[in-house]
Design a protein around this motif. Structure first.
Motif, PDB file in Angstrom:
ATOM      1  N   VAL A 220     -23.710  87.439   2.453  1.00  0.00           N
ATOM      2  CA  VAL A 220     -23.995  87.162   1.041  1.00  0.00           C
ATOM      3  C   VAL A 220     -23.608  85.789   0.661  1.00  0.00           C
ATOM      4  O   VAL A 220     -23.501  85.830  -0.827  1.00  0.00           O
ATOM      5  N   ARG A 221     -23.045  85.066   1.373  1.00  0.00           N
ATOM      6  CA  ARG A 221     -22.674  83.738   0.975  1.00  0.00           C
ATOM      7  C   ARG A 221     -21.717  83.562  -0.118  1.00  0.00           C
ATOM      8  O   ARG A 221     -21.533  83.035  -0.994  1.00  0.00           O
ATOM      9  N   ARG A 222     -20.826  84.719   0.063  1.00  0.00           N
ATOM     10  CA  ARG A 222     -19.403  84.928  -0.932  1.00  0.00           C
ATOM     11  C   ARG A 222     -18.033  84.761   0.333  1.00  0.00           C
ATOM     12  O   ARG A 222     -18.142  85.503   0.946  1.00  0.00           O
ATOM     13  N   LYS A 223     -17.579  83.733   0.000  1.00  0.00           N
ATOM     14  CA  LYS A 223     -16.458  83.388   0.887  1.00  0.00           C
ATOM     15  C   LYS A 223     -15.410  84.441   1.035  1.00  0.00           C
ATOM     16  O   LYS A 223     -14.729  85.131   1.885  1.00  0.00           O
ATOM     17  N   LYS A 224     -15.260  85.150  -0.510  1.00  0.00           N
ATOM     18  CA  LYS A 224     -14.124  86.144  -0.521  1.00  0.00           C
ATOM     19  C   LYS A 224     -14.512  87.577  -0.984  1.00  0.00           C
ATOM     20  O   LYS A 224     -13.592  88.170  -1.586  1.00  0.00           O
ATOM     21  N   LEU A 225     -15.864  87.764  -0.998  1.00  0.00           N
ATOM     22  CA  LEU A 225     -16.071  89.348  -1.638  1.00  0.00           C
ATOM     23  C   LEU A 225     -15.559  90.199  -0.734  1.00  0.00           C
ATOM     24  O   LEU A 225     -14.859  90.876  -1.274  1.00  0.00           O
TER      25      LEU A 225
END
Ligand code: GTP
Ligand code: MG
Length: 207
Positions: free
Chosen positions: A48-53
């Motif tokens: 999802v290209r979210r470092k900290k989801l």
């Protein structure tokens, strides 16, 4: 159909232990399973290209609930608690089986499971047990070998071939993945798009 999937939004929804705590089964869903510390949360973050989801950690066994995330308001990703970690308390280990089994057998909106294994070693007995359980219970599954960046290039295909043999699937169906380099990200997204019945006509993301 354009197999690309642009991630427009990704949000944490809730954590659940019992079925009454799951969000409504109103969107298609994919779950991610694997041994503790294998890299499940990192793989979801990379997709999802979210470092900290999703919280990642060096301490195995941190995720002990089913964690639901909604993507593009169109489908759910579920981070399942890791299995096979001996140092979690007995009570937690005993709870893992029924908690995950209930989810996998009863969740109507579940389209399939991404089973994540370590590219550096052969599938463990725990991995094989889950893989075979999914087969027997007719839950669609994709095998992923992650942390591929930690293997020399030449050894990656060997590892893929070995895993194919023990999982009894064609080698090309096994996704070599790295949350570090993004290797395999596009391939896995394309497979998930098919499961989720979502097409996306917007331009592909870079890389
Ligand atoms: P639990 O939730 O505790 O079961 O762990 P997990 O399976 O979610 O693993 P997590 O994503 O937290 O990753 C565990 C460790 O492996 C972290 O230190 C990550 O940075 C590292 N890691 C995960 N994926 C990769 C990868 O593809 N390459 C490399 N080099 N390290 C990775
Ligand atoms: Mg995790």
């Amino acid at each position: 159909m354009n197999p690309n999937l642009t991630i427009k939004s990704a949000e944490y929804v809730t954590s659940a232990v019992k079925r009454g705590q799951y969000p409504p089964a109103d969107l298609p869903e994919v779950a991610f399973a694997g041994r503790s510390n294998v890299g499940k949360s990192s793989l979801i973050n990379c997709l999802v290209r979210r470092k900290k989801l999703v919280r990642t950690s060096r301490t195995p066994g941190r995720t002990q609930t089913l964690n639901f995330f909604v993507i593009n308001q169109a489908f759910y990703f579920v981070d399942l608690p890791g299995y096979g970690f001996a140092r979690v308390p007995e009570s937690v280990r005993l709870q893992w089986g029924p908690m995950v089994e209930t989810y996998l057998t009863e969740r109507k909106s579940l389209r399939g499971v991404v089973q994540i294994m370590d590219a550096r070693r052969p599938p463990t007995p725990d991995d094989l047990q889950l893989w075979n359980w999914l087969r027997v219970n007719r839950v669609p599954a994709i095998a992923v070998l992650t942390k591929a960046d930690k293997l020399p290039r030449g050894k990656r295909t060997t590892s893929q071939a070995h895993a194919a043999q023990s999982l009894a699937v064609p080698a090309e169906e096994i996704v070599l993945f790295s949350a570090e380099s993004g290797q395999g990200r596009q391939h896995l997204l394309e497979r998930l798009v098919k499961w989720l019945d979502i097409s996306d006509t917007s331009p592909a993301e870079n890389s």
